[in-house]
Design a protein around this motif. Structure first.
Motif, PDB file in Angstrom:
ATOM      1  N   LEU A   1     -34.170  16.003  -7.768  1.00  0.00           N
ATOM      2  CA  LEU A   1     -33.604  16.862  -6.862  1.00  0.00           C
ATOM      3  C   LEU A   1     -32.189  16.333  -6.275  1.00  0.00           C
ATOM      4  CD1 LEU A   1     -34.831  19.776  -5.873  1.00  0.00           C
ATOM      5  CD2 LEU A   1     -35.690  19.073  -4.713  1.00  0.00           C
ATOM      6  N   LEU A   2     -32.821  15.583  -5.847  1.00  0.00           N
ATOM      7  CA  LEU A   2     -32.048  14.386  -4.656  1.00  0.00           C
ATOM      8  C   LEU A   2     -30.049  14.777  -5.004  1.00  0.00           C
ATOM      9  CD1 LEU A   2     -34.105  12.156  -2.845  1.00  0.00           C
ATOM     10  CD2 LEU A   2     -33.214  14.542  -1.532  1.00  0.00           C
ATOM     11  N   ALA A   3     -30.628  14.449  -7.048  1.00  0.00           N
ATOM     12  CA  ALA A   3     -29.246  13.864  -7.789  1.00  0.00           C
ATOM     13  C   ALA A   3     -28.790  15.171  -6.968  1.00  0.00           C
ATOM     14  CB  ALA A   3     -29.634  13.195  -8.623  1.00  0.00           C
ATOM     15  N   GLY A   4     -29.020  16.083  -7.828  1.00  0.00           N
ATOM     16  CA  GLY A   4     -28.408  17.598  -8.264  1.00  0.00           C
ATOM     17  C   GLY A   4     -27.520  18.007  -6.981  1.00  0.00           C
ATOM     18  N   LEU A   5     -28.253  18.112  -5.664  1.00  0.00           N
ATOM     19  CA  LEU A   5     -27.624  18.304  -4.705  1.00  0.00           C
ATOM     20  C   LEU A   5     -26.781  17.001  -3.861  1.00  0.00           C
ATOM     21  CD1 LEU A   5     -31.001  19.971  -3.130  1.00  0.00           C
ATOM     22  CD2 LEU A   5     -28.894  21.610  -4.069  1.00  0.00           C
TER      23      LEU A   5
ATOM     24  N   ASP B   1     -41.577   9.372  -4.770  1.00  0.00           N
ATOM     25  CA  ASP B   1     -41.359   8.493  -6.356  1.00  0.00           C
ATOM     26  C   ASP B   1     -41.251   9.449  -7.514  1.00  0.00           C
ATOM     27  OD1 ASP B   1     -44.150   8.656  -6.317  1.00  0.00           O
ATOM     28  OD2 ASP B   1     -44.269   7.044  -6.511  1.00  0.00           O
ATOM     29  N   ALA B   2     -41.941  10.509  -7.391  1.00  0.00           N
ATOM     30  CA  ALA B   2     -41.894  11.490  -8.343  1.00  0.00           C
ATOM     31  C   ALA B   2     -40.687  11.695  -8.671  1.00  0.00           C
ATOM     32  CB  ALA B   2     -41.763  12.798  -7.589  1.00  0.00           C
ATOM     33  N   PRO B   3     -40.453  11.520 -10.400  1.00  0.00           N
ATOM     34  CA  PRO B   3     -38.703  11.656 -10.669  1.00  0.00           C
ATOM     35  C   PRO B   3     -38.307  13.170 -10.794  1.00  0.00           C
ATOM     36  CG  PRO B   3     -40.719  11.322 -12.333  1.00  0.00           C
ATOM     37  CD  PRO B   3     -41.334  11.259 -11.244  1.00  0.00           C
ATOM     38  N   GLN B   4     -39.106  14.180 -10.599  1.00  0.00           N
ATOM     39  CA  GLN B   4     -37.970  15.411 -10.358  1.00  0.00           C
ATOM     40  C   GLN B   4     -37.627  15.431  -8.774  1.00  0.00           C
ATOM     41  OE1 GLN B   4     -42.063  14.943 -11.226  1.00  0.00           O
ATOM     42  NE2 GLN B   4     -43.328  16.764  -9.800  1.00  0.00           N
TER      43      GLN B   4
END
Length: 226
Positions: free
Chosen positions: A132-136, A125-128
């Motif tokens: 990361l998943l969205a960026g990839l 649940d960490a925002p980062q």
């Protein structure tokens, strides 16, 4: 062919040394590859440079402890591979980008397995981690078995784990292979941020320079001994 004597081009850096390599030797039956190779891998980004067949993947597998050297010593922080192999490998992130052994699991299952190995792996649940998943571009693929993903998307799963694992040393083999241009830019941005790390080292095997990424060191495998 004589064994490789890599050229180490070290840039001025005050970063701490996280991985020590001493007198590493490794031969394939058909080729002597490394002979008495020494290196101090500091925090930040180290580029392992070389053409196809130069030994980049072999060196990363040796550093990971996945491939046994004929001689030499490897130590990450205060932990020796030779005397504490399991503890050593908990400090090293390595994933074979070509493996098919995990094809039946989903990315979420793979992240959960990897989180058990690395205590500093970002929580789900960490925002980062979500960034990361969205960026990839992985968000829509998280519940699909890996065999259903394209080669590029599977590689993004390994990359997401690498960035989130929090390992002392992260080994990346040709991280841009099969990636789309936006993902390549995103990975370069993550590595540029990693160049400023003081507690993590990134060792990236590639055949050319990393655009926009400050380097702590270059290990050039195309420079051979006589």
């Amino acid at each position: 062919m004589p064994p490789i004597q890599p050229l180490l081009a070290t840039h001025s850096s005050s970063q701490p040394v996280l991985l020590q390599v001493e007198r590493l030797c490794f031969d394939y039956p058909q080729r002597a590859l490394f002979k008495d190779f020494d290196a101090d891998i500091s925090a930040g980004v180290t580029l392992v440079l070389g053409d196809d067949g130069a030994g980049k993947t072999t060196l990363l597998r040796l550093l990971a402890g996945e491939l046994a050297a004929q001689a030499g010593r490897l130590q990450v922080r205060e932990v020796s591979l030779q005397s504490q192999p399991q503890a050593y490998q908990r400090h090293i992130f390595w994933a074979d980008p070509q493996t098919q052994a995990l094809d039946a699991v989903t990315p979420l299952q793979y992240f959960a397995q990897t989180r058990q190995r690395y205590p500093d792996f970002w929580p789900p649940d960490a925002p980062q981690f979500h960034e990361l998943l969205a960026g990839l571009s992985l968000t829509e693929h998280l519940d699909k078995p890996l065999y259903m993903l394209s080669t590029g998307s599977k590689r993004k799963v390994w990359l997401a784990s690498a960035f989130a694992a929090g390992a002392s040393v992260t080994l990346l083999d040709d991280p841009f292979a099969a990636l789309d241009k936006p993902s390549i830019r995103f990975v370069l941005q993550q590595l540029a941020a990693g160049a400023c790390e003081t507690e993590r080292a990134w060792v990236v095997a590639h055949y050319e320079a990393l655009d926009g990424v400050p380097l702590a060191q270059v290990i050039d495998l195309d420079v051979c001994g006589g």
